[in-house]
Design a protein around this motif. Structure first.
Motif, PDB file in Angstrom:
ATOM      1  N   ARG A   1       0.836  -1.206   0.000  1.00 39.63           N
ATOM      2  CA  ARG A   1       0.000   0.000   0.000  1.00 39.63           C
ATOM      3  C   ARG A   1       0.873   1.259   0.000  1.00 39.63           C
ATOM      4  NH1 ARG A   1      -2.621  -3.006  -1.764  1.00 39.63           N
ATOM      5  NH2 ARG A   1      -4.590  -3.873  -1.119  1.00 39.63           N
ATOM      6  N   GLU A   2       1.926   1.255   0.814  1.00 34.07           N
ATOM      7  CA  GLU A   2       2.825   2.414   0.864  1.00 34.07           C
ATOM      8  C   GLU A   2       3.513   2.621  -0.472  1.00 34.07           C
ATOM      9  OE1 GLU A   2       5.269   1.603   4.318  1.00 34.07           O
ATOM     10  OE2 GLU A   2       3.784   2.522   5.656  1.00 34.07           O
ATOM     11  N   GLN A   3       3.911   1.538  -1.127  1.00 33.56           N
ATOM     12  CA  GLN A   3       4.553   1.640  -2.432  1.00 33.56           C
ATOM     13  C   GLN A   3       3.572   2.193  -3.470  1.00 33.56           C
ATOM     14  OE1 GLN A   3       5.953  -2.080  -4.008  1.00 33.56           O
ATOM     15  NE2 GLN A   3       7.159  -1.083  -5.601  1.00 33.56           N
ATOM     16  N   GLU A   4       2.340   1.721  -3.469  1.00 35.55           N
ATOM     17  CA  GLU A   4       1.321   2.193  -4.410  1.00 35.55           C
ATOM     18  C   GLU A   4       1.056   3.686  -4.252  1.00 35.55           C
ATOM     19  OE1 GLU A   4      -2.054  -0.238  -3.513  1.00 35.55           O
ATOM     20  OE2 GLU A   4      -1.293  -1.948  -4.655  1.00 35.55           O
ATOM     21  N   LEU A   5       0.983   4.162  -3.007  1.00 35.14           N
ATOM     22  CA  LEU A   5       0.682   5.568  -2.748  1.00 35.14           C
ATOM     23  C   LEU A   5       1.929   6.447  -2.739  1.00 35.14           C
ATOM     24  CD1 LEU A   5      -2.002   5.034   0.022  1.00 35.14           C
ATOM     25  CD2 LEU A   5      -2.403   5.808  -2.320  1.00 35.14           C
ATOM     26  N   GLY A   6       3.086   5.830  -2.612  1.00 32.83           N
ATOM     27  CA  GLY A   6       4.332   6.588  -2.580  1.00 32.83           C
ATOM     28  C   GLY A   6       4.560   7.317  -1.271  1.00 32.83           C
ATOM     29  N   GLU A   7       3.850   6.896  -0.225  1.00 30.21           N
ATOM     30  CA  GLU A   7       3.958   7.547   1.077  1.00 30.21           C
ATOM     31  C   GLU A   7       3.767   6.533   2.195  1.00 30.21           C
ATOM     32  OE1 GLU A   7       2.063  11.846  -0.185  1.00 30.21           O
ATOM     33  OE2 GLU A   7       0.875  10.525   1.073  1.00 30.21           O
ATOM     34  N   LYS A   8       4.303   6.876   3.343  1.00 27.20           N
ATOM     35  CA  LYS A   8       4.178   6.017   4.527  1.00 27.20           C
ATOM     36  C   LYS A   8       2.769   6.129   5.101  1.00 27.20           C
ATOM     37  CE  LYS A   8       6.492   5.456   9.031  1.00 27.20           C
ATOM     38  NZ  LYS A   8       5.549   4.527   9.485  1.00 27.20           N
ATOM     39  N   VAL A   9       2.215   5.001   5.529  1.00 25.20           N
ATOM     40  CA  VAL A   9       0.917   4.991   6.206  1.00 25.20           C
ATOM     41  C   VAL A   9       1.136   5.497   7.626  1.00 25.20           C
ATOM     42  CG1 VAL A   9      -0.946   3.529   7.086  1.00 25.20           C
ATOM     43  CG2 VAL A   9      -0.039   3.141   4.779  1.00 25.20           C
ATOM     44  N   GLU A  10       0.440   6.577   7.980  1.00 29.73           N
ATOM     45  CA  GLU A  10       0.612   7.213   9.285  1.00 29.73           C
ATOM     46  C   GLU A  10      -0.383   6.744  10.333  1.00 29.73           C
ATOM     47  OE1 GLU A  10       0.357  11.373   8.351  1.00 29.73           O
ATOM     48  OE2 GLU A  10       2.282  11.376   7.322  1.00 29.73           O
ATOM     49  N   LEU A  11      -1.579   6.337   9.891  1.00 30.98           N
ATOM     50  CA  LEU A  11      -2.634   5.925  10.815  1.00 30.98           C
ATOM     51  C   LEU A  11      -3.516   4.916  10.105  1.00 30.98           C
ATOM     52  CD1 LEU A  11      -4.045   6.449  13.588  1.00 30.98           C
ATOM     53  CD2 LEU A  11      -5.342   8.254  12.451  1.00 30.98           C
ATOM     54  N   LYS A  12      -3.955   3.891  10.834  1.00 35.48           N
ATOM     55  CA  LYS A  12      -4.833   2.881  10.233  1.00 35.48           C
ATOM     56  C   LYS A  12      -5.723   2.281  11.306  1.00 35.48           C
ATOM     57  CE  LYS A  12      -0.946  -0.218  10.500  1.00 35.48           C
ATOM     58  NZ  LYS A  12       0.279  -0.446   9.835  1.00 35.48           N
ATOM     59  N   SER A  13      -6.930   1.878  10.879  1.00 33.64           N
ATOM     60  CA  SER A  13      -7.848   1.193  11.790  1.00 33.64           C
ATOM     61  C   SER A  13      -8.951   0.525  10.977  1.00 33.64           C
ATOM     62  CB  SER A  13      -8.459   2.161  12.809  1.00 33.64           C
ATOM     63  OG  SER A  13      -9.388   3.025  12.199  1.00 33.64           O
ATOM     64  N   ILE A  14      -9.689  -0.335  11.641  1.00 31.92           N
ATOM     65  CA  ILE A  14     -10.881  -0.881  11.019  1.00 31.92           C
ATOM     66  C   ILE A  14     -11.982   0.168  11.152  1.00 31.92           C
ATOM     67  CG2 ILE A  14     -10.309  -3.306  11.303  1.00 31.92           C
ATOM     68  CD1 ILE A  14     -11.919  -3.361  13.848  1.00 31.92           C
ATOM     69  N   ALA A  15     -12.973   0.089  10.285  1.00 35.75           N
ATOM     70  CA  ALA A  15     -14.053   1.067  10.307  1.00 35.75           C
ATOM     71  C   ALA A  15     -15.331   0.445   9.763  1.00 35.75           C
ATOM     72  CB  ALA A  15     -13.672   2.290   9.480  1.00 35.75           C
ATOM     73  N   GLN A  16     -16.446   0.948  10.254  1.00 35.54           N
ATOM     74  CA  GLN A  16     -17.755   0.507   9.789  1.00 35.54           C
ATOM     75  C   GLN A  16     -18.611   1.738   9.583  1.00 35.54           C
ATOM     76  OE1 GLN A  16     -19.953  -1.845  12.612  1.00 35.54           O
ATOM     77  NE2 GLN A  16     -21.648  -2.183  11.216  1.00 35.54           N
ATOM     78  N   GLY A  17     -19.348   1.780   8.478  1.00 35.81           N
ATOM     79  CA  GLY A  17     -20.207   2.938   8.280  1.00 35.81           C
ATOM     80  C   GLY A  17     -20.880   2.989   6.940  1.00 35.81           C
ATOM     81  N   GLN A  18     -21.095   4.230   6.467  1.00 39.15           N
ATOM     82  CA  GLN A  18     -21.773   4.474   5.207  1.00 39.15           C
ATOM     83  C   GLN A  18     -20.918   5.326   4.286  1.00 39.15           C
ATOM     84  OE1 GLN A  18     -23.579   5.597   8.146  1.00 39.15           O
ATOM     85  NE2 GLN A  18     -24.643   3.673   8.382  1.00 39.15           N
ATOM     86  N   LEU A  19     -21.207   5.191   2.990  1.00 41.10           N
ATOM     87  CA  LEU A  19     -20.522   5.955   1.961  1.00 41.10           C
ATOM     88  C   LEU A  19     -21.556   6.476   0.992  1.00 41.10           C
ATOM     89  CD1 LEU A  19     -18.112   6.753   0.033  1.00 41.10           C
ATOM     90  CD2 LEU A  19     -18.255   4.428  -0.846  1.00 41.10           C
ATOM     91  N   SER A  20     -21.452   7.740   0.631  1.00 38.00           N
ATOM     92  CA  SER A  20     -22.284   8.326  -0.406  1.00 38.00           C
ATOM     93  C   SER A  20     -21.340   9.010  -1.389  1.00 38.00           C
ATOM     94  CB  SER A  20     -23.248   9.338   0.211  1.00 38.00           C
ATOM     95  OG  SER A  20     -24.029   9.930  -0.784  1.00 38.00           O
ATOM     96  N   ASN A  21     -21.502   8.722  -2.679  1.00 35.93           N
ATOM     97  CA  ASN A  21     -20.612   9.266  -3.693  1.00 35.93           C
ATOM     98  C   ASN A  21     -21.445   9.851  -4.831  1.00 35.93           C
ATOM     99  OD1 ASN A  21     -18.745   9.768  -5.734  1.00 35.93           O
ATOM    100  ND2 ASN A  21     -17.544   7.942  -5.294  1.00 35.93           N
ATOM    101  N   LEU A  22     -21.402  11.178  -4.994  1.00 34.50           N
ATOM    102  CA  LEU A  22     -22.198  11.839  -6.026  1.00 34.50           C
ATOM    103  C   LEU A  22     -21.783  11.435  -7.434  1.00 34.50           C
ATOM    104  CD1 LEU A  22     -22.632  15.508  -4.780  1.00 34.50           C
ATOM    105  CD2 LEU A  22     -24.301  13.674  -4.798  1.00 34.50           C
TER     106      LEU A  22
END
Length: 163
Positions: A14-35
């Motif tokens: 993931r860090e290689q794909e984004l070209g940056e170090k991952v600074e924070l991570k966690s599991i998450a549950q919720g909703q997404l709305s994308n126009l």
């Protein structure tokens, strides 16, 4: 079950794909709305992570109902099926607030611009936070994410820092 090496390789990729170090991570549950996709996904569970420039939410469509299901019943053949990548500079608003408000916004089909105004201009009751739990809500011009994480306040603090 994933080994420590598998997990290390996953984050290195993931860090290689984004070209940056991952600074924070966690599991998450919720909703997404994308126009842009003209869609809303009412209940998703996945991995939320942050780099200096990006906020990424990876999730799979499955039969899990809670975050505990993610931890206890991940199938070996199951893979991430969708990814939402947000450029941090595009985040217009983020705030921890009572989950009931975010759920109502999704039900009513409010767009991210309307939600941004509500986030910025409204005082929220601590009583509702205790009664319904909280969510970190994140808005860009096109995307609205409402996520419960084990560390909502830390996400709010990190997302408030300059990208």
């Amino acid at each position: 079950m994933a080994t420590e090496i598998d997990i290390s390789e996953y984050w290195a990729k993931r860090e290689q794909e984004l070209g940056e170090k991952v600074e924070l991570k966690s599991i998450a549950q919720g909703q997404l709305s994308n126009l842009k996709l003209k869609s809303s996904i009412p209940d998703i569970i996945g991995i939320l992570f942050l780099t200096k420039s990006y906020l990424v939410f990876e999730y799979s469509h499955g039969n899990r109902k809670t975050i505990l299901d993610l931890l206890s019943s991940r199938k070996e053949r199951e893979t991430i099926t969708d990814t939402v990548t947000v450029i941090r500079k595009d985040i217009k608003a983020n705030r921890v607030l009572p989950a009931i408000h975010a759920q109502q916004w999704i039900k009513k089909g409010k767009n991210p611009l309307e939600i941004q105004r509500e986030i910025e201009n409204k005082e929220y009751s601590i009583f509702f936070s205790l009664l319904f739990g909280t969510r970190i809500v994140i808005c860009t011009d096109n995307i609205f994410l409402s996520l419960a994480t084990p560390m909502n306040s830390r996400w709010e603090r990190e997302l408030s820092l300059p990208a």
